[in-house]
Scaffold this active site. Structure first.
Site, PDB file in Angstrom:
ATOM      1  N   TYR A 168       0.847  -1.206   0.000  1.00 14.08           N
ATOM      2  CA  TYR A 168       0.000   0.000   0.000  1.00 14.08           C
ATOM      3  C   TYR A 168       0.881   1.256   0.000  1.00 14.08           C
ATOM      4  N   HIS A 254       0.414  -7.444  -2.395  1.00 11.17           N
ATOM      5  CA  HIS A 254      -0.734  -8.096  -3.041  1.00 11.17           C
ATOM      6  C   HIS A 254      -0.391  -8.571  -4.447  1.00 11.17           C
ATOM      7  N   ALA A 312      -5.913 -12.935  12.189  1.00 10.09           N
ATOM      8  CA  ALA A 312      -7.128 -12.273  11.697  1.00 10.09           C
ATOM      9  C   ALA A 312      -8.157 -13.342  11.351  1.00 10.09           C
ATOM     10  N   CYS A 339      -8.620 -21.249   3.714  1.00  7.08           N
ATOM     11  CA  CYS A 339      -9.174 -21.464   2.373  1.00  7.08           C
ATOM     12  C   CYS A 339      -9.448 -20.153   1.638  1.00  7.08           C
ATOM     13  N   GLN A 341     -12.068 -18.706   1.169  1.00  4.69           N
ATOM     14  CA  GLN A 341     -13.267 -18.736   0.339  1.00  4.69           C
ATOM     15  C   GLN A 341     -14.356 -17.757   0.772  1.00  4.69           C
ATOM     16  N   LYS A 423      -3.676 -29.261   1.617  1.00  2.00           N
ATOM     17  CA  LYS A 423      -5.009 -28.991   2.173  1.00  2.00           C
ATOM     18  C   LYS A 423      -5.246 -29.794   3.450  1.00  2.00           C
TER      19      LYS A 423
HETATM   20  P1  FAD Z   1     -21.069 -34.642   1.193  1.00  3.04           P
HETATM   21  O1  FAD Z   1     -19.799 -34.123   1.686  1.00  3.04           O
HETATM   22  O2  FAD Z   1     -21.091 -35.325  -0.112  1.00  3.04           O
HETATM   23  O3  FAD Z   1     -21.665 -35.601   2.326  1.00  3.04           O
HETATM   24  C1  FAD Z   1     -22.781 -36.397   2.123  1.00  3.04           C
HETATM   25  C2  FAD Z   1     -22.762 -37.551   3.121  1.00  3.04           C
HETATM   26  O4  FAD Z   1     -24.007 -38.234   3.056  1.00  3.04           O
HETATM   27  C3  FAD Z   1     -21.698 -38.595   2.852  1.00  3.04           C
HETATM   28  O5  FAD Z   1     -20.878 -38.764   4.002  1.00  3.04           O
HETATM   29  C4  FAD Z   1     -22.472 -39.868   2.512  1.00  3.04           C
HETATM   30  O6  FAD Z   1     -21.832 -41.032   2.984  1.00  3.04           O
HETATM   31  C5  FAD Z   1     -23.766 -39.617   3.239  1.00  3.04           C
HETATM   32  N1  FAD Z   1     -24.933 -40.340   2.651  1.00  3.04           N
HETATM   33  C6  FAD Z   1     -25.399 -40.276   1.386  1.00  3.04           C
HETATM   34  N2  FAD Z   1     -26.521 -41.025   1.270  1.00  3.04           N
HETATM   35  C7  FAD Z   1     -26.749 -41.543   2.496  1.00  3.04           C
HETATM   36  C8  FAD Z   1     -27.779 -42.378   3.015  1.00  3.04           C
HETATM   37  N3  FAD Z   1     -28.809 -42.789   2.291  1.00  3.04           N
HETATM   38  N4  FAD Z   1     -27.707 -42.731   4.312  1.00  3.04           N
HETATM   39  C9  FAD Z   1     -26.700 -42.311   5.119  1.00  3.04           C
HETATM   40  N5  FAD Z   1     -25.712 -41.519   4.650  1.00  3.04           N
HETATM   41  C10 FAD Z   1     -25.755 -41.119   3.365  1.00  3.04           C
HETATM   42  N6  FAD Z   1     -15.271 -27.466  -0.960  1.00  3.04           N
HETATM   43  C11 FAD Z   1     -14.812 -26.285  -0.599  1.00  3.04           C
HETATM   44  O7  FAD Z   1     -15.599 -25.432  -0.198  1.00  3.04           O
HETATM   45  N7  FAD Z   1     -13.483 -25.994  -0.631  1.00  3.04           N
HETATM   46  C12 FAD Z   1     -12.588 -26.890  -1.040  1.00  3.04           C
HETATM   47  O8  FAD Z   1     -11.400 -26.594  -1.065  1.00  3.04           O
HETATM   48  C13 FAD Z   1     -13.032 -28.151  -1.427  1.00  3.04           C
HETATM   49  N8  FAD Z   1     -12.174 -29.066  -1.850  1.00  3.04           N
HETATM   50  C14 FAD Z   1     -12.631 -30.288  -2.204  1.00  3.04           C
HETATM   51  C15 FAD Z   1     -11.717 -31.223  -2.621  1.00  3.04           C
HETATM   52  C16 FAD Z   1     -12.143 -32.491  -2.980  1.00  3.04           C
HETATM   53  C17 FAD Z   1     -11.136 -33.477  -3.428  1.00  3.04           C
HETATM   54  C18 FAD Z   1     -13.517 -32.825  -2.906  1.00  3.04           C
HETATM   55  C19 FAD Z   1     -13.988 -34.185  -3.278  1.00  3.04           C
HETATM   56  C20 FAD Z   1     -14.434 -31.872  -2.509  1.00  3.04           C
HETATM   57  C21 FAD Z   1     -13.997 -30.594  -2.167  1.00  3.04           C
HETATM   58  N9  FAD Z   1     -14.869 -29.614  -1.772  1.00  3.04           N
HETATM   59  C22 FAD Z   1     -14.412 -28.406  -1.379  1.00  3.04           C
HETATM   60  C23 FAD Z   1     -16.320 -29.810  -1.859  1.00  3.04           C
HETATM   61  C24 FAD Z   1     -16.949 -30.065  -0.497  1.00  3.04           C
HETATM   62  O9  FAD Z   1     -16.310 -31.142   0.120  1.00  3.04           O
HETATM   63  C25 FAD Z   1     -18.439 -30.318  -0.711  1.00  3.04           C
HETATM   64  O10 FAD Z   1     -19.028 -29.169  -1.226  1.00  3.04           O
HETATM   65  C26 FAD Z   1     -19.119 -30.672   0.590  1.00  3.04           C
HETATM   66  O11 FAD Z   1     -18.545 -31.830   1.140  1.00  3.04           O
HETATM   67  C27 FAD Z   1     -20.602 -30.943   0.372  1.00  3.04           C
HETATM   68  O12 FAD Z   1     -21.160 -31.234   1.593  1.00  3.04           O
HETATM   69  P2  FAD Z   1     -22.473 -32.117   1.739  1.00  3.04           P
HETATM   70  O13 FAD Z   1     -22.647 -32.287   3.193  1.00  3.04           O
HETATM   71  O14 FAD Z   1     -23.572 -31.501   0.988  1.00  3.04           O
HETATM   72  O15 FAD Z   1     -22.170 -33.501   1.044  1.00  3.04           O
HETATM   73  P1  NAP Z   2     -16.686 -28.041 -11.082  1.00  7.06           P
HETATM   74  O1  NAP Z   2     -15.885 -26.968 -10.494  1.00  7.06           O
HETATM   75  O2  NAP Z   2     -18.062 -27.733 -11.526  1.00  7.06           O
HETATM   76  O3  NAP Z   2     -15.842 -28.601 -12.309  1.00  7.06           O
HETATM   77  C1  NAP Z   2     -16.288 -29.625 -13.130  1.00  7.06           C
HETATM   78  C2  NAP Z   2     -15.381 -29.750 -14.345  1.00  7.06           C
HETATM   79  O4  NAP Z   2     -15.849 -30.792 -15.145  1.00  7.06           O
HETATM   80  C3  NAP Z   2     -15.330 -28.527 -15.196  1.00  7.06           C
HETATM   81  O5  NAP Z   2     -13.981 -28.297 -15.512  1.00  7.06           O
HETATM   82  C4  NAP Z   2     -16.137 -28.881 -16.438  1.00  7.06           C
HETATM   83  O6  NAP Z   2     -15.454 -28.213 -17.478  1.00  7.06           O
HETATM   84  C5  NAP Z   2     -16.061 -30.384 -16.487  1.00  7.06           C
HETATM   85  N1  NAP Z   2     -17.284 -31.036 -16.936  1.00  7.06           N
HETATM   86  C6  NAP Z   2     -18.549 -30.787 -16.527  1.00  7.06           C
HETATM   87  N2  NAP Z   2     -19.408 -31.634 -17.155  1.00  7.06           N
HETATM   88  C7  NAP Z   2     -18.675 -32.419 -17.943  1.00  7.06           C
HETATM   89  C8  NAP Z   2     -18.998 -33.476 -18.851  1.00  7.06           C
HETATM   90  N3  NAP Z   2     -20.248 -33.880 -19.030  1.00  7.06           N
HETATM   91  N4  NAP Z   2     -17.987 -34.059 -19.530  1.00  7.06           N
HETATM   92  C9  NAP Z   2     -16.713 -33.658 -19.345  1.00  7.06           C
HETATM   93  N5  NAP Z   2     -16.362 -32.658 -18.518  1.00  7.06           N
HETATM   94  C10 NAP Z   2     -17.329 -32.049 -17.815  1.00  7.06           C
HETATM   95  O7  NAP Z   2     -16.810 -29.246 -10.089  1.00  7.06           O
HETATM   96  P2  NAP Z   2     -15.752 -30.045  -9.219  1.00  7.06           P
HETATM   97  O8  NAP Z   2     -14.364 -29.832  -9.684  1.00  7.06           O
HETATM   98  O9  NAP Z   2     -16.288 -31.407  -9.180  1.00  7.06           O
HETATM   99  O10 NAP Z   2     -15.873 -29.391  -7.813  1.00  7.06           O
HETATM  100  C11 NAP Z   2     -17.074 -29.516  -7.049  1.00  7.06           C
HETATM  101  C12 NAP Z   2     -17.207 -28.382  -6.103  1.00  7.06           C
HETATM  102  O11 NAP Z   2     -16.213 -28.511  -5.084  1.00  7.06           O
HETATM  103  C13 NAP Z   2     -16.965 -27.081  -6.815  1.00  7.06           C
HETATM  104  O12 NAP Z   2     -18.166 -26.373  -6.975  1.00  7.06           O
HETATM  105  C14 NAP Z   2     -15.978 -26.360  -5.967  1.00  7.06           C
HETATM  106  O13 NAP Z   2     -16.533 -25.166  -5.480  1.00  7.06           O
HETATM  107  C15 NAP Z   2     -15.666 -27.262  -4.803  1.00  7.06           C
HETATM  108  N6  NAP Z   2     -14.208 -27.321  -4.698  1.00  7.06           N
HETATM  109  C16 NAP Z   2     -13.545 -26.184  -4.374  1.00  7.06           C
HETATM  110  C17 NAP Z   2     -12.190 -26.192  -4.287  1.00  7.06           C
HETATM  111  C18 NAP Z   2     -11.439 -24.945  -3.906  1.00  7.06           C
HETATM  112  O14 NAP Z   2     -10.245 -24.923  -3.938  1.00  7.06           O
HETATM  113  N7  NAP Z   2     -12.078 -23.890  -3.536  1.00  7.06           N
HETATM  114  C19 NAP Z   2     -11.482 -27.330  -4.541  1.00  7.06           C
HETATM  115  C20 NAP Z   2     -12.183 -28.481  -4.896  1.00  7.06           C
HETATM  116  C21 NAP Z   2     -13.545 -28.440  -4.984  1.00  7.06           C
HETATM  117  P3  NAP Z   2     -15.895 -28.205 -19.003  1.00  7.06           P
HETATM  118  O15 NAP Z   2     -17.396 -28.192 -18.970  1.00  7.06           O
HETATM  119  O16 NAP Z   2     -15.262 -27.013 -19.611  1.00  7.06           O
HETATM  120  O17 NAP Z   2     -15.327 -29.454 -19.553  1.00  7.06           O
HETATM  121 FE1  SF4 Z   3     -10.181 -19.099   7.498  1.00  2.62          FE
HETATM  122 FE2  SF4 Z   3     -11.479 -19.994   5.311  1.00  2.62          FE
HETATM  123 FE3  SF4 Z   3     -12.792 -18.950   7.384  1.00  2.62          FE
HETATM  124 FE4  SF4 Z   3     -11.349 -17.367   5.823  1.00  2.62          FE
HETATM  125  S1  SF4 Z   3     -13.153 -18.523   5.217  1.00  2.62           S
HETATM  126  S2  SF4 Z   3     -11.414 -17.328   8.029  1.00  2.62           S
HETATM  127  S3  SF4 Z   3      -9.636 -18.692   5.396  1.00  2.62           S
HETATM  128  S4  SF4 Z   3     -11.593 -20.827   7.367  1.00  2.62           S
END
Ligand code: FAD
Ligand code: NAP
Ligand code: SF4
Length: 688
Positions: A168, A254, A312, A339, A341, A423
């Site tokens: 800044y 930044h 913070a 994160c 976010q 992560k």
């Molecule tokens: P889920 O996390 O999918 O949980 C659903 C639960 O329901 C599961 O435990 C499942 O076992 C249970 N379930 C389903 N059906 C039944 C049933 N009939 N009976 C009993 N249990 C059942 N989000 C972010 O914001 N930031 C990130 O950086 C981020 N990174 C990610 C990285 C990865 C690799 C992945 C896979 C996801 C990431 N996400 C991230 C996404 C985030 O994890 C999801 O948005 C979040 O988990 C969704 O929460 P949910 O509770 O809706 O569902």
């Molecule tokens: P996503 O962000 O919606 O990405 C899905 C990807 O798949 C896109 O790149 C899309 O690109 C492709 N796609 C979609 N439909 C397709 C199809 N029919 N055939 C082939 N490619 C297809 O979803 P995600 O990566 O599964 O993540 C899920 C959620 O988790 C996200 O909404 C995100 O917010 C969260 N998450 C966040 C972080 C984070 O760091 N903040 C990290 C992981 C996950 P094209 O359509 O261009 O191919």
């Molecule tokens: Fe920490 Fe994520 Fe909450 Fe920001 S949104 S305060 S980075 S946990």
């Protein structure tokens, strides 16, 4: 005897004594800018005082209008400002807290055409080119800082933090990168330091000895032509002579392309930089950046690297950070997972800040968990972020909650997120919910896949369906070929992955999976234990990989980077013609993209997927067919809602009194993230 004796001990500097060493660092929340948000802003701070924080520093307030971040951001220039800020200082003082206003001139980071800087050099992250300030304007600006400090004092603030870091305006004067002036405020280090030193001296004179003055010193700039270490240490000593009570740490600008606060930055990464400053001054020095648990803070303090720690985001995530440390309730701490976010990403989207893991942050007067007068029997199906948030808040309010999950553990998809290198902090959120389930006596039933029949007639008043998502299987020819894997197979460690891989889908999960596949160090399959203070990647490796050296005399603290070879060849692909990674988070996406480049991941857009067979992945791009000869194709093509239970339940229960709700990914898979899932769970639970 406390586990954190250094963190919890009082400290005196000048005429000021603080109850402990925890400072809530400055953070723009969006509540600063509008008068009608003052009460909410005051409530947000007062809540942190209740939680025991020693000192609060507000988000940046501008000393004049040219200093604005963006048009009409908050200034401290007149009596109306004084009166409105009293709402905030009163809220803090009524709870026994202390609060300083941060005075910040954005300089060339101002997002408006009237921006000013030391010299007329445009920032790479702002379209507006600043005008160089005349010597008269510099002196006028010093007066504006002093005037703002006096008004802050009238408004009841205990002091000010003068923002001299992060690139800044003041930093633009002190750094050779942006100061090309030829007057008394440019040239030698002595001249470049003159601007902040005159501000400090004059604020001290105007506000007296009982008023706290903190200087946020840019200790490591991480930009080309940045200040060399000798100049920084000289400025630290001079600011002490000029009258500061405390020196706070600023790391990076930044516009720097080296990450400083995202989750992949090791905990306490920059404490050794603070130590260098501490060694040359006698006033207390505050460490900052990636300090997110009491044990990390204690470690820094006990090793004499700093006298206080600034947190913070951790104070957003858990207002009771200090109280929980004091009362031995570390297992209940809702740890900031860095994160960005819901905090920094919101700031850049001009949205109110909140916190992914704590949706009450900055909504203290709006999202309130009131004890229920009529306890209900509630079933929550799915122990992912949405279900956990809903179950724990409902139980906290006094409801009788049973939480079901089909798997053998809580956390849902967060269990996979936490396995991605960099992560690992995500484990902390799962651990926090585990404690909350126990604290509020939620009945947890794992390994139970629940059907509608199980729930109807089971005596529940309310059923919340939080069954999440399932991965989308794209209609690509050969998608059932043995070389095709889902991200779940990969992240759960169930599949052998070959030496060359195509990842289909470049969303958040596609990037995470690619990071996992080129990974630099052992994957962490279980949570870190309480008391473990380091994240898995060793700090030295991280510094080498990003080209950071705390000891170098090179400008800005940067040296050539040295990146370890990737574990395998990865192609990260999408169909869209936009830049790969464009839709990732504003403040963290660039770090993922930079890491992919460092690891030679080939990021490919405009792909048409033709088929998958023994030869690999067949694609068409720019009208040309090609075959990627890969061992595996990993599908990360988004997700679809898992709502079969909800559909069956609403159908079977339509004639009953059962109150059925649908939340999280089960409700809407598009753009689902944990921020939405957790907030939705908490909001629903606050109304049940
Ligand atoms: P889920 O996390 O999918 O949980 C659903 C639960 O329901 C599961 O435990 C499942 O076992 C249970 N379930 C389903 N059906 C039944 C049933 N009939 N009976 C009993 N249990 C059942 N989000 C972010 O914001 N930031 C990130 O950086 C981020 N990174 C990610 C990285 C990865 C690799 C992945 C896979 C996801 C990431 N996400 C991230 C996404 C985030 O994890 C999801 O948005 C979040 O988990 C969704 O929460 P949910 O509770 O809706 O569902
Ligand atoms: P996503 O962000 O919606 O990405 C899905 C990807 O798949 C896109 O790149 C899309 O690109 C492709 N796609 C979609 N439909 C397709 C199809 N029919 N055939 C082939 N490619 C297809 O979803 P995600 O990566 O599964 O993540 C899920 C959620 O988790 C996200 O909404 C995100 O917010 C969260 N998450 C966040 C972080 C984070 O760091 N903040 C990290 C992981 C996950 P094209 O359509 O261009 O191919
Ligand atoms: Fe920490 Fe994520 Fe909450 Fe920001 S949104 S305060 S980075 S946990």
């Amino acid at each position: 005897m406390s586990q954190y004796p250094h963190l919890l001990s009082p400290i005196t500097s000048g005429n000021v004594t603080l109850n402990n060493r925890a400072v809530m660092g400055s953070m723009h929340t969006g509540l600063e800018d509008r008068l009608w948000h003052r009460k909410k802003w005051g409530a947000y701070f007062a809540r942190r005082v209740e939680g025991g924080v020693g000192l609060i520093i507000t988000g940046g307030i501008n000393p004049n209008r040219r200093a604005w971040f963006y048009p009409f951001s908050s200034t401290m220039t007149n009596v109306i400002d004084v009166l409105s800020h009293r709402i905030v200082t009163r809220a803090v003082h009524e709870k026994g807290g202390k609060i300083c206003m941060q005075l910040l001139h954005a300089g060339r980071y101002s997002y408006h055409p009237l921006s000013q800087s030391a010299s007329s050099i445009k920032s790479p992250i702002n379209p507006f080119k600043p005008r160089a300030m005349s010597t008269r304007q510099v002196k006028r600006t010093i007066k504006d800082f002093v005037n703002a400090a006096k008004l802050a004092q009238k408004a009841g603030y205990d002091g000010v933090e003068i923002m001299g870091s992060e690139g800044y305006l003041i930093n633009q004067f002190t750094s050779p990168r942006t100061n090309k002036r030829t007057d008394e405020y440019g040239g030698s280090n002595e001249n470049r330091m003159r601007f902040p030193l005159e501000i400090i001296e004059q604020v001290r004179k105007a506000c007296g000895d009982d008023f706290i003055i903190i200087y946020r010193l840019s200790m490591l700039e991480l930009v080309g032509e940045g200040s060399p270490q000798d100049d920084i240490l000289e400025l630290a000593k001079a600011s002490e002579r000029a009258g500061v009570d405390l020196i706070n740490t600023g790391i990076g600008w930044h516009e720097s392309r080296i990450p400083t606060i995202v989750t992949s930055v090791p905990r306490a990464a920059f404490a050794d930089v603070t130590k260098k400053v501490k060694d040359v001054v006698t006033v207390p020095v505050i460490a900052s950046n990636r300090i997110n648990t009491p044990e990390v803070a204690e470690d820094i303090l006990s090793q004499g690297k700093a006298d206080l720690v600034s947190m913070a985001r951790p104070m957003l995530a858990d207002p009771d950070f200090v109280l929980k440390a004091k009362e031995g309730r570390r297992d209940e701490l809702n740890v900031c997972i860095a994160c960005n976010q819901a905090c920094l990403d919101h700031t850049f989207q001009m949205k109110r800040t909140t916190c992914l893991v704590n949706p009450q942050a900055c909504y203290e007067t709006e999202l309130v968990y009131v004890k229920t007068a009529k306890a209900k029997k509630i079933a929550v199906i799915g122990a992912g972020p949405a279900g956990l948030s809903c179950a724990t808040v409902a139980a906290e309010r006094g409801h009788d909650v049973t939480l079901f999950d089909a798997s053998d553990r809580i956390g849902g998809q967060f269990n996979m997120a936490a396995r991605v290198p960099g992560k690992e902090e995500f484990w902390e959120t799962i651990k926090y919910y585990d404690s909350m389930l126990k604290k509020y006596s939620v009945t947890l039933r794992l390994n139970e896949r629940v059907s509608a029949d199980d729930l109807i007639g089971a005596g529940f008043d309310v059923v919340v369906v939080a069954t999440g998502v399932t991965p989308r299987t794209p209609g690509i020819l050969g998608v059932d070929h043995p070389k095709v894997l889902s991200y779940i197979d990969v992240l759960r460690g169930h599949a052998e992955v070959g030496q060359s891989v195509a990842v289909i889908g470049a969303g958040g999960i596609g990037f995470d999976v690619s990071e996992f596949l080129v990974q630099r160090y052992e994957t962490r399959f279980e949570p870190m234990q309480i008391g473990e203070i380091t994240t898995p990647e060793p700090l030295d490796e991280w510094k080498t990989e990003w080209g950071v050296d705390f000891d170098t005399l090179e400008a800005g603290g940067m040296v050539a980077s040295d990146v370890k070879a990737p574990a395998r060849k990865v192609y990260l692909m999408q169909r869209k013609d936009s830049r790969v990674g464009k839709n990732l988070g504003k403040t963290s996406g660039w770090v993922h993209v930079a890491m992919m480049r460092k690891k030679d991941v080939q990021m490919v857009n405009c792909c048409q997927y033709d088929k998958i067979d023994d030869d690999g992945l067949h694609i068409t791009r720019d009208g040309k067919s090609q075959i990627l000869d890969v061992d595996n194709v990993i599908i990360c093509a988004g997700q679809v809602s898992e709502r079969s239970l909800f559909d069956a339940l609403t159908d079977s229960a339509k004639d009953s009194a059962l109150d059925v709700h649908l939340i999280g990914g089960a409700e809407l898979a598009a753009e689902l993230d944990a921020k939405r899932a957790i907030r939705q769970g908490a909001e629903l639970a606050s109304t049940l």
